[in-house]
Enzyme design. Structure first.
Site, PDB file in Angstrom:
ATOM      1  N   GLU A   1      11.938  -0.026   4.872  1.00  0.00           N
ATOM      2  CA  GLU A   1      12.914  -1.113   4.717  1.00  0.00           C
ATOM      3  C   GLU A   1      12.240  -2.485   4.694  1.00  0.00           C
ATOM      4  O   GLU A   1      12.711  -3.408   4.020  1.00  0.00           O
ATOM      5  CB  GLU A   1      13.976  -1.011   5.837  1.00  0.00           C
ATOM      6  CG  GLU A   1      15.101  -2.022   5.762  1.00  0.00           C
ATOM      7  CD  GLU A   1      15.799  -2.108   4.395  1.00  0.00           C
ATOM      8  OE1 GLU A   1      16.089  -3.243   3.972  1.00  0.00           O
ATOM      9  OE2 GLU A   1      16.034  -1.054   3.753  1.00  0.00           O
TER      10      GLU A   1
ATOM     11  N   VAL B   1      10.994  -6.926   9.492  1.00  0.00           N
ATOM     12  CA  VAL B   1      12.171  -6.057   9.639  1.00  0.00           C
ATOM     13  C   VAL B   1      11.878  -5.097  10.785  1.00  0.00           C
ATOM     14  O   VAL B   1      10.789  -4.509  10.848  1.00  0.00           O
ATOM     15  CB  VAL B   1      12.460  -5.283   8.333  1.00  0.00           C
ATOM     16  CG1 VAL B   1      13.633  -4.324   8.529  1.00  0.00           C
ATOM     17  CG2 VAL B   1      12.757  -6.263   7.200  1.00  0.00           C
TER      18      VAL B   1
ATOM     19  N   HIS C   1       9.363  -3.266   3.267  1.00  0.00           N
ATOM     20  CA  HIS C   1       8.927  -3.504   1.883  1.00  0.00           C
ATOM     21  C   HIS C   1      10.124  -3.801   0.981  1.00  0.00           C
ATOM     22  O   HIS C   1      10.046  -4.639   0.086  1.00  0.00           O
ATOM     23  CB  HIS C   1       8.200  -2.276   1.321  1.00  0.00           C
ATOM     24  CG  HIS C   1       6.931  -1.926   2.034  1.00  0.00           C
ATOM     25  ND1 HIS C   1       6.809  -0.796   2.800  1.00  0.00           N
ATOM     26  CD2 HIS C   1       5.733  -2.552   2.074  1.00  0.00           C
ATOM     27  CE1 HIS C   1       5.582  -0.736   3.289  1.00  0.00           C
ATOM     28  NE2 HIS C   1       4.908  -1.783   2.871  1.00  0.00           N
TER      29      HIS C   1
ATOM     30  N   GLN D   1      -2.641 -12.198   7.690  1.00  0.00           N
ATOM     31  CA  GLN D   1      -2.879 -11.919   6.267  1.00  0.00           C
ATOM     32  C   GLN D   1      -2.209 -12.982   5.391  1.00  0.00           C
ATOM     33  O   GLN D   1      -2.804 -13.475   4.425  1.00  0.00           O
ATOM     34  CB  GLN D   1      -2.335 -10.535   5.934  1.00  0.00           C
ATOM     35  CG  GLN D   1      -2.309 -10.214   4.443  1.00  0.00           C
ATOM     36  CD  GLN D   1      -1.976  -8.760   4.174  1.00  0.00           C
ATOM     37  OE1 GLN D   1      -2.853  -7.915   4.256  1.00  0.00           O
ATOM     38  NE2 GLN D   1      -0.733  -8.449   3.855  1.00  0.00           N
TER      39      GLN D   1
ATOM     40  N   MET E   1       0.846  -1.199   0.000  1.00  0.00           N
ATOM     41  CA  MET E   1       0.000   0.000   0.000  1.00  0.00           C
ATOM     42  C   MET E   1       0.879   1.246   0.000  1.00  0.00           C
ATOM     43  O   MET E   1       0.437   2.338   0.372  1.00  0.00           O
ATOM     44  CB  MET E   1      -0.947  -0.005   1.206  1.00  0.00           C
ATOM     45  CG  MET E   1      -1.918  -1.191   1.150  1.00  0.00           C
ATOM     46  SD  MET E   1      -3.489  -0.900   1.958  1.00  0.00           S
ATOM     47  CE  MET E   1      -2.968  -0.582   3.598  1.00  0.00           C
TER      48      MET E   1
ATOM     49  N   GLN F   1     -10.344  -2.516   2.109  1.00  0.00           N
ATOM     50  CA  GLN F   1      -9.916  -3.205   3.325  1.00  0.00           C
ATOM     51  C   GLN F   1      -9.950  -2.304   4.550  1.00  0.00           C
ATOM     52  O   GLN F   1      -9.545  -2.719   5.637  1.00  0.00           O
ATOM     53  CB  GLN F   1      -8.534  -3.854   3.151  1.00  0.00           C
ATOM     54  CG  GLN F   1      -7.370  -2.884   3.000  1.00  0.00           C
ATOM     55  CD  GLN F   1      -6.097  -3.614   2.576  1.00  0.00           C
ATOM     56  OE1 GLN F   1      -5.961  -4.080   1.437  1.00  0.00           O
ATOM     57  NE2 GLN F   1      -5.152  -3.731   3.487  1.00  0.00           N
TER      58      GLN F   1
HETATM   59  O1  PAF Z   1      -0.220  -5.712   3.430  1.00  0.00           O
HETATM   60  C1  PAF Z   1      -0.664  -4.780   2.720  1.00  0.00           C
HETATM   61  O2  PAF Z   1      -0.016  -3.733   2.551  1.00  0.00           O
HETATM   62  C2  PAF Z   1      -2.024  -4.913   2.086  1.00  0.00           C
HETATM   63  O3  PAF Z   1      -2.913  -5.573   2.928  1.00  0.00           O
HETATM   64  C3  PAF Z   1      -1.977  -5.589   0.707  1.00  0.00           C
HETATM   65  C4  PAF Z   1      -1.515  -7.031   0.805  1.00  0.00           C
HETATM   66  C5  PAF Z   1      -1.050  -4.818  -0.215  1.00  0.00           C
HETATM   67  C6  PAF Z   1      -3.373  -5.589   0.071  1.00  0.00           C
HETATM   68  O4  PAF Z   1      -3.849  -4.296  -0.080  1.00  0.00           O
END
Ligand code: PAF
Length: 279
Positions: free
Chosen positions: A35, A176, A37, A153, A30, A61
């Site tokens: 770091e 991280v 990501h 998730q 999102m 969401q």
């Molecule tokens: O983890 C996230 O940033 C979000 O839930 C995702 C997996 C990108 C879905 O919008």
């Protein structure tokens, strides 16, 4: 590095990559990349020939009372970070590119998504599964990488992938942390210096549980009570502190080292943080 907003154009580009025999890795995000990501992008590059990063603050969401509008957005910085990590394509759709005004189809996982985050945020995983399924359909990746920070998730997405026969390998990349233990999160941007100091109690509680298990403790209720006490003493009220089977997320009474996890979510005023550890 290519950038796309149109799902059709990204789909065509991915199909061309596949025709060239290239394996595709997808990193759904999102945005407001940190770091954590970047470690997902690096993990995807190890497993695939080309890496697509999606940057989309997914409205479905978020519940109406949540932080969709306030969620940090930094598209230019995100693009530079993706380029720096060697991503091959970034998908930056607008909500209208992803959802028709009268969209009426959802993907729901009905078991793992009900507890923990799902109990606190009943429509959250329906939005996650729907957008991730759409990204999978657009990109058709061979592998997709998600962070362990959102432990539930990943479990929900793995179940969706199994149940809907997506031929996609799901990688769960380790959390991280900042040097003092705070798990990296885009929502850390909301923390005042005081709240950030107090937030260290979450990782402290998890480290305490890890140490107790290493010392032989197996009683989940005792581990949960100790972790609750640590976060509560720092002013964070737990929504849940739960020891679970790491795959099914079913609460357990006795820790099985290597197959159990502790998940927690805590509130302080209108701040809410989650963290977890494998035990
Ligand atoms: O983890 C996230 O940033 C979000 O839930 C995702 C997996 C990108 C879905 O919008």
């Amino acid at each position: 590095m290519e950038t796309f907003a149109s799902p059709e154009e990204l789909h065509a580009w991915c199909a061309a990559q596949k025709r060239l025999g290239r394996a595709i890795g997808l990193v759904p995000t999102m945005g407001s990349l940190h770091e954590g990501h970047l470690s997902l992008i690096r993990a995807a590059k190890e497993k695939a020939d080309v890496v697509v990063v999606s940057v989309f603050v997914n409205p479905t969401q978020f519940a109406p009372n949540e932080d969709y509008e306030a969620y940090p957005r930094r598209e230019q910085a995100d693009l530079a970070l993706c380029q720096g990590q060697g991503a091959d394509a970034v998908y930056l759709p607008r909500p209208a590119d992803m959802y028709a005004d009268d969209a009426s189809t959802w993907v729901t996982e009905t078991q793992l998504a009900k507890t923990l985050e799902g109990a606190e945020r009943p429509t959250h995983f329906r939005g996650v599964c729907t957008v991730v399924a759409k990204l999978f359909n657009i990109v058709q990746p061979d592998v997709a990488v998600f962070g362990q920070k959102d432990f539930q998730q990943v479990a929900v997405i793995r179940r969706m992938v199994r149940d809907l026969n997506y031929p996609i390998q799901i990688i769960r990349a380790p959390i991280v942390r900042d040097p003092d233990g705070l798990a990296k999160s885009s929502r850390n941007a909301y923390l005042t210096p005081d709240a950030r100091t107090a937030a260290l109690s979450l990782s402290k509680a998890l480290r305490g549980a890890q140490a107790a298990v290493a010392a032989g403790e197996r009683d989940a209720a005792r581990l949960e009570a100790d972790a609750r006490a640590v976060t509560t003493a720092a002013g964070w009220l737990p929504d849940y502190v739960q020891v679970v089977d790491a795959e099914t997320l079913i609460p357990i009474q006795t820790v099985l080292p290597g197959a159990s996890a502790m998940l927690l979510a805590c509130r302080r005023g209108n701040l809410r943080l989650i963290d977890n550890t494998l035990l």
